[in-house]
Motif scaffolding. Structure first.
Motif, short mmCIF file in Angstrom:
data_model
loop_
_atom_site.label_atom_id
_atom_site.label_comp_id
_atom_site.label_asym_id
_atom_site.label_seq_id
_atom_site.Cartn_x
_atom_site.Cartn_y
_atom_site.Cartn_z
N PRO A 3 0.77 -1.27 -0.29
CA PRO A 3 -0.11 0.18 0.26
C PRO A 3 0.88 1.25 0.30
O PRO A 3 1.87 1.11 0.52
CB PRO A 3 -0.91 -0.05 1.54
N LEU A 4 0.38 2.43 -1.01
CA LEU A 4 1.33 3.41 -0.77
C LEU A 4 1.34 4.31 0.62
O LEU A 4 2.24 4.72 1.11
CB LEU A 4 0.70 4.32 -2.49
N ALA A 5 0.41 3.60 2.01
CA ALA A 5 0.52 4.35 2.90
C ALA A 5 1.81 4.18 3.45
O ALA A 5 2.15 4.56 4.48
CB ALA A 5 -0.72 4.10 3.64
N GLU A 6 2.24 2.48 2.85
CA GLU A 6 2.92 1.97 4.40
C GLU A 6 4.94 2.34 3.06
O GLU A 6 5.43 2.55 4.15
CB GLU A 6 3.30 0.32 3.83
N VAL A 7 4.00 2.87 1.99
CA VAL A 7 6.13 3.66 1.48
C VAL A 7 6.15 4.49 2.12
O VAL A 7 6.57 5.13 2.30
CB VAL A 7 5.63 3.73 -0.23
N ILE A 8 4.70 5.30 2.48
CA ILE A 8 4.40 6.41 2.86
C ILE A 8 5.49 6.93 4.22
O ILE A 8 6.08 7.49 4.55
CB ILE A 8 3.64 7.23 2.96
N ALA A 9 5.04 5.82 4.97
CA ALA A 9 5.65 5.74 6.67
C ALA A 9 6.78 4.81 6.99
O ALA A 9 7.53 5.85 7.42
CB ALA A 9 4.25 4.82 6.96
N SER A 10 7.02 4.12 5.77
CA SER A 10 8.18 3.56 6.11
C SER A 10 9.10 3.01 5.46
O SER A 10 10.66 2.70 5.16
CB SER A 10 8.17 2.60 6.95
N GLY A 11 8.65 3.36 3.92
CA GLY A 11 9.51 3.51 2.39
C GLY A 11 10.76 4.37 2.60
O GLY A 11 11.11 5.15 3.15
N ASP A 12 11.71 3.35 1.81
CA ASP A 12 13.22 4.65 2.08
C ASP A 12 12.80 5.30 1.43
O ASP A 12 12.03 5.48 -0.31
CB ASP A 12 14.46 3.45 1.39
#
Length: 429
Positions: free
Chosen positions: A236-245
């Motif tokens: 989910p893009l929300a996960e990329v926002i929260a914890s993606g490098d």
């Protein structure tokens, strides 16, 4: 408790906790008025109330969630946690209700069209929820089932929320909720008809078939209240926002921008619901695009004047920019504004494409929000003298929403290259 009562409880609860502060004049962001603890409690109540409503309240929460990047960090933090939950969360329908809708829409022998069907929803949206299944030909599928009574709920919620716009003005300073609510109301009928969504998704899927950057799941079957599409796994893009490098966030941001500008050129459509819950990142690096209920139909692509006016602005041609904006209806014919003043007002907004590379950030968006929404600033006064022609309303709203997501990602890329490829009339230097 009725839906209306739950909505009414929201401003009353807020007022009870912040009565002293509400006596003050609110002119900018709300730090004068609301303590951190009140912010936290209000955020929790906001989600508690909106999250119970499957209609317009949740849809408005999703739309507003992309703008939290414009708030000062110490105010944004509690709302970020609450509002982003609205992107994927809603109370699930009972399995019996889901089965009834499937029988009504796909026929009494609907189970024969699937080799597997999971009664537990995999995701939820504002007017429906998604179940995972396996189609009879072996394809994994996503089955979107509309909530019974979603239409009436959507209209009712939006009417109530229109009356609560003052509350949202405090929660999201600088954002006028009323036009957003009116736009959502105008799209109710279209979004409730999944046959229209299927048509839009088929157009996108055809336009991006085999694309190396963007993946649109193909439509398998559907009706007015059920939509079956191929399943697409991704983060989910929300996960990329929260914890993606940083590299992951930059990549996701560039693809979001590519979708925004290429959709009208390739599919004749603009994906008009750019909140993070509608996007995933596939393992192969492609952007997975979901939910085509909200689109802008642009059979000729984005209006060419957008690209040409941006080009003229970057070249510093104030007179030509002023004349073009007047011709398109952004500036009244009898306006006495000075062309250079208008250009100076616009240039900070064009910073992302004025440089070879630009990093979107919460700080940049907050500075722009403050510049445009502070009644004491020149930007606010000038903006009140400009028009937003109806034909540009949805394009503008979607662009602002997309920028909000790019700021959440804090993505850096050569944005000018994306415009040079896909925006009609734009010429990079």
């Amino acid at each position: 408790m009725s839906r209306t009562a739950r909505l009414a409880r929201l401003p009353l609860g807020f007022a009870g906790r912040a009565a002293l502060g509400l006596g003050k004049k609110v002119t900018g962001f709300a730090e004068e008025v609301i303590s951190d603890k009140v912010q936290q409690r209000t955020a929790e109540q906001l989600f508690s109330v909106l999250g119970q409503l499957k209609g317009g309240a949740m849809k408005l929460g999703q739309a507003l969630s992309v703008f939290e990047a414009a708030l000062p960090e110490h105010l944004a933090a509690p709302y970020r946690a609450a509002l982003t939950k609205l992107q994927d969360a809603a109370p699930p329908l009972p399995a019996a209700t889901v089965h009834r809708v499937l029988a009504e829409e796909l026929g009494p022998r609907w189970r024969g069209r699937f080799s597997e069907f999971d009664d537990k929803p995999a995701a939820a949206a504002s007017i429906g929820q998604v179940h995972r299944g396996v189609w009879k030909d072996g394809r994994e599928v996503a089955v979107k089932v509309q909530y019974p009574g979603a239409g009436d709920a959507l209209v009712s919620d939006l009417k109530q929320l229109g009356r609560l716009s003052a509350l949202f003005r405090v929660l999201q300073p600088g954002i006028d909720v009323k036009p957003l609510i009116e736009e959502l109301k105008s799209r109710v009928v279209e979004e409730l008809d999944y046959t229209l969504e299927a048509k839009s998704q088929r157009a996108f899927a055809k336009a991006y078939d085999g694309d190396s950057e963007i993946l649109v799941p193909k439509v398998v079957a559907g009706s007015s209240r059920v939509l079956v599409t191929e399943w697409a796994d991704g983060v989910p893009l929300a996960e990329v926002i929260a914890s993606g490098d940083q590299a992951e966030r930059d990549h996701a941001g560039r693809l979001m921008s590519t979708l925004h500008f290429s959709g009208p050129a390739r599919a004749g459509l603009l994906h008009a619901d750019p909140h993070p819950g509608n996007f995933r990142m596939a393992e192969d690096g492609r952007l997975i695009v979901l939910d085509f209920g909200a689109v802008a139909r642009l059979p000729k692509g984005l209006p060419a004047p957008i690209g040409s006016l941006v080009t003229l602005a970057l070249r510093g041609d104030a007179e030509a920019v002023f004349a073009g904006l007047r011709d398109e209806g952004f500036i009244p014919r009898d306006s006495r504004l000075e062309p250079q003043v208008v250009l100076d007002f616009l240039l900070p907004m064009l910073a992302p494409i004025a440089e070879d590379e630009f990093r979107f950030s919460r700080e940049w968006l907050r500075a722009e929000a403050t510049r445009l929404s502070n009644p004491k600033g020149p930007g606010y006064a000038l903006s009140r003298q400009l028009n937003l022609p109806p034909s540009y309303l949805l394009i503008h709203r979607v662009t602002m929403g997309s920028i909000g997501v790019l700021c959440q990602l804090e993505a850096q890329a050569a944005w000018r290259e994306v415009l040079d490829r896909w925006l009609p009339g734009f010429e990079a230097e």
